[in-house]
Design a protein around this motif. Structure first.
Motif, PDB file in Angstrom:
ATOM      1  N   TYR A 274       0.832  -1.204   0.000  1.00  0.00           N
ATOM      2  CA  TYR A 274       0.000   0.000   0.000  1.00  0.00           C
ATOM      3  C   TYR A 274       0.871   1.261   0.000  1.00  0.00           C
ATOM      4  O   TYR A 274       1.912   1.320   0.655  1.00  0.00           O
ATOM      5  CB  TYR A 274      -0.906   0.012   1.230  1.00  0.00           C
ATOM      6  CG  TYR A 274      -1.603   1.338   1.456  1.00  0.00           C
ATOM      7  CD1 TYR A 274      -2.681   1.708   0.673  1.00  0.00           C
ATOM      8  CD2 TYR A 274      -1.146   2.217   2.429  1.00  0.00           C
ATOM      9  CE1 TYR A 274      -3.304   2.928   0.860  1.00  0.00           C
ATOM     10  CE2 TYR A 274      -1.765   3.449   2.632  1.00  0.00           C
ATOM     11  CZ  TYR A 274      -2.847   3.800   1.832  1.00  0.00           C
ATOM     12  OH  TYR A 274      -3.458   5.007   2.018  1.00  0.00           O
ATOM     13  N   SER A 275       0.450   2.280  -0.753  1.00  0.00           N
ATOM     14  CA  SER A 275       1.089   3.590  -0.713  1.00  0.00           C
ATOM     15  C   SER A 275       0.013   4.652  -0.548  1.00  0.00           C
ATOM     16  O   SER A 275      -0.971   4.660  -1.287  1.00  0.00           O
ATOM     17  CB  SER A 275       1.875   3.865  -1.996  1.00  0.00           C
ATOM     18  OG  SER A 275       2.275   5.226  -2.042  1.00  0.00           O
ATOM     19  N   ARG A 276       0.228   5.540   0.419  1.00  0.00           N
ATOM     20  CA  ARG A 276      -0.760   6.610   0.634  1.00  0.00           C
ATOM     21  C   ARG A 276      -0.782   7.603  -0.528  1.00  0.00           C
ATOM     22  O   ARG A 276      -1.692   8.423  -0.633  1.00  0.00           O
ATOM     23  CB  ARG A 276      -0.463   7.346   1.931  1.00  0.00           C
ATOM     24  CG  ARG A 276       0.924   7.972   1.979  1.00  0.00           C
ATOM     25  CD  ARG A 276       1.168   8.619   3.317  1.00  0.00           C
ATOM     26  NE  ARG A 276       2.557   9.021   3.470  1.00  0.00           N
ATOM     27  CZ  ARG A 276       3.009   9.691   4.525  1.00  0.00           C
ATOM     28  NH1 ARG A 276       2.184  10.005   5.496  1.00  0.00           N
ATOM     29  NH2 ARG A 276       4.268  10.023   4.600  1.00  0.00           N
ATOM     30  N   TYR A 277       0.235   7.535  -1.406  1.00  0.00           N
ATOM     31  CA  TYR A 277       0.274   8.419  -2.573  1.00  0.00           C
ATOM     32  C   TYR A 277      -0.365   7.780  -3.800  1.00  0.00           C
ATOM     33  O   TYR A 277      -0.334   8.339  -4.883  1.00  0.00           O
ATOM     34  CB  TYR A 277       1.722   8.820  -2.896  1.00  0.00           C
ATOM     35  CG  TYR A 277       2.399   9.517  -1.751  1.00  0.00           C
ATOM     36  CD1 TYR A 277       1.987  10.783  -1.336  1.00  0.00           C
ATOM     37  CD2 TYR A 277       3.445   8.903  -1.061  1.00  0.00           C
ATOM     38  CE1 TYR A 277       2.600  11.428  -0.267  1.00  0.00           C
ATOM     39  CE2 TYR A 277       4.063   9.538   0.007  1.00  0.00           C
ATOM     40  CZ  TYR A 277       3.636  10.801   0.400  1.00  0.00           C
ATOM     41  OH  TYR A 277       4.246  11.436   1.451  1.00  0.00           O
ATOM     42  N   GLY A 278      -0.917   6.617  -3.619  1.00  0.00           N
ATOM     43  CA  GLY A 278      -1.536   5.923  -4.741  1.00  0.00           C
ATOM     44  C   GLY A 278      -0.556   4.998  -5.435  1.00  0.00           C
ATOM     45  O   GLY A 278       0.620   4.891  -5.071  1.00  0.00           O
ATOM     46  N   SER A 279      -1.031   4.324  -6.449  1.00  0.00           N
ATOM     47  CA  SER A 279      -0.214   3.378  -7.193  1.00  0.00           C
ATOM     48  C   SER A 279       0.996   4.074  -7.813  1.00  0.00           C
ATOM     49  O   SER A 279       0.924   5.231  -8.234  1.00  0.00           O
ATOM     50  CB  SER A 279      -1.056   2.740  -8.298  1.00  0.00           C
ATOM     51  OG  SER A 279      -0.244   2.113  -9.249  1.00  0.00           O
ATOM     52  N   SER A 280       2.113   3.337  -7.911  1.00  0.00           N
ATOM     53  CA  SER A 280       3.304   3.869  -8.579  1.00  0.00           C
ATOM     54  C   SER A 280       3.257   3.658 -10.089  1.00  0.00           C
ATOM     55  O   SER A 280       4.153   4.090 -10.815  1.00  0.00           O
ATOM     56  CB  SER A 280       4.562   3.205  -8.018  1.00  0.00           C
ATOM     57  OG  SER A 280       4.518   1.800  -8.250  1.00  0.00           O
ATOM     58  N   VAL A 281       2.209   2.992 -10.573  1.00  0.00           N
ATOM     59  CA  VAL A 281       2.058   2.758 -12.016  1.00  0.00           C
ATOM     60  C   VAL A 281       1.672   4.077 -12.695  1.00  0.00           C
ATOM     61  O   VAL A 281       0.682   4.708 -12.326  1.00  0.00           O
ATOM     62  CB  VAL A 281       0.986   1.682 -12.292  1.00  0.00           C
ATOM     63  CG1 VAL A 281       0.725   1.558 -13.793  1.00  0.00           C
ATOM     64  CG2 VAL A 281       1.427   0.342 -11.708  1.00  0.00           C
TER      65      VAL A 281
END
Length: 378
Positions: A274-281
């Motif tokens: 999980y990332s609070r900044y959203g997906s890294s894609v």
């Protein structure tokens, strides 16, 4: 038809008063220079990009018809906001039509020009809503044996746009793509390219009828934006294809935002953490059309790794250079009657372009209502 020394040409004039005027003018045909040919235009399509110059956002409910049957004049009110945005074209009578095809009737003295005499060619260079055009040899392409002017009329804008989309996808390291207004002539070409080249494609349409058009030509992923299950259907198609780049012909409204949101959901389904900044894609939507002229609305439900920007064919071609342009043009020529075949619902003369009943149809820019102009008609 004239003797080719002069010919009718469709013009669009936006006056400082805010009045749009559409008319036909008799224009001298320039004699060809050494490396030029004169083409009698026999087929030229009405594309959305042509309508942008021909009519734009003019209020056609205010249109008034004058002139004669053979030389009609249409006047209509342009919204004040649009007039301010178009300052560079005020009080200029501009020719219309990006592409077309026809027969070479006169040539310059070069061997390359003389070799085209009597040949059916496609042409790009503007002012195609004309009976005659003097063109550089480099801006025409001899059509394959057996191909008609109608076959070659739409050889440039839609085919190279569709090929440009898949080229952009590859160059920017995406593996599959999304396309909106997908049942259009361009959309059908893109499907055939992707099927032939093994590229995943998610098609977004606006009705079951449009979906049926695509299914008949073998499209694998078709989703209807009017269906209550649209977001789920879109997300599932994105998971299956891995598409992370989209080309949007609609422009206005929420569709670009919905695509990015669905891409984010699809990416998170396979995320390792999980990332609070959203997906890294990285998720990219290119807007290349304005079927909806309203504001583009973004809900920001798709993290921070994304971009929305414009995409236009001419700058793309300038970026890739002559060698790659030649490669794409050769593919269009070799698949003109298959992958890049266009379909038209009506063929009209230049005066018929300015009939209000016809304007009402082609200015809707609806899928399945594409017009072809034959300036040599009548």
């Amino acid at each position: 038809m004239s003797d080719g020394k002069t010919g009718l040409q469709l013009r669009s004039l936006l006056k400082k008063s805010g009045e749009l005027e559409l008319s036909l003018m008799n224009i001298p045909t320039p004699e060809p220079a050494e490396d030029e040919v004169v083409v009698r235009i026999e087929a030229t399509p009405i594309n959305p990009s042509d309508l942008g110059l021909l009519i734009g956002p003019a209020d056609m409910s205010t249109a008034v018809v004058s002139g004669s049957k053979d030389a009609p004049v249409i006047t209509a009110k342009m919204p004040d906001a649009a007039v301010k945005m178009m300052g560079a074209r005020l009080d200029q009578s501009l020719p219309v039509g990006n592409e077309g095809a026809g027969t070479v009737v006169r040539t310059g003295s070069s061997d390359a020009a003389k070799a085209l005499m009597g040949k059916t060619v496609s042409a790009i260079g503007g002012a195609m809503y004309s009976q005659y055009r003097t063109m550089k040899v480099r801006d025409v392409m001899e059509l394959p044996a057996g191909a008609t002017a109608a076959d070659g009329a739409s050889w440039f804008v839609n085919p190279l746009t569709a090929l440009g989309m898949t080229e952009t996808m590859r160059r920017e390291n995406h593996k599959a793509l999304v396309h909106t207004a997908a049942a259009s002539n361009l959309g059908q070409m893109l499907n055939k390219i992707c099927l032939k080249d093994g590229i995943g494609l998610v098609n977004i349409v606006r009705s079951k009828e449009q979906a049926d058009i695509l299914h008949k030509i073998g499209a694998k992923h078709v989703v209807d934006s009017t269906a209550p299950t649209f977001m789920d259907d879109l997300t599932n198609a994105l998971v299956e294809t891995g598409a992370t780049i989209a080309f949007d012909a609609i422009g206005g409204g929420k569709l670009a935002s919905q695509i990015l949101t669905a891409m984010e959901i699809a990416a998170n389904k396979t995320a390792k953490e999980y990332s609070r900044y959203g997906s890294s894609v990285f998720k990219q939507v290119y807007i290349y059309g304005s079927l909806n002229t309203g504001p583009t609305e973004l809900s920001r439900a798709f993290g921070l790794t994304w971009a929305v920007s414009g995409w236009l064919l001419t700058p793309f071609l300038q970026k890739i250079g002559p060698a790659d342009i030649g490669r794409l043009r050769q593919r269009v020529a070799s698949e003109l009657k298959t992958t890049f075949a266009s379909h038209y619902t009506q063929v009209v003369s230049l005066p018929e372009v300015l009939q209000m009943s016809n304007i009402a149809v082609y200015n809707k820019r609806a899928t399945g209502e594409k017009f072809l102009i034959n300036p040599a008609k009548g």
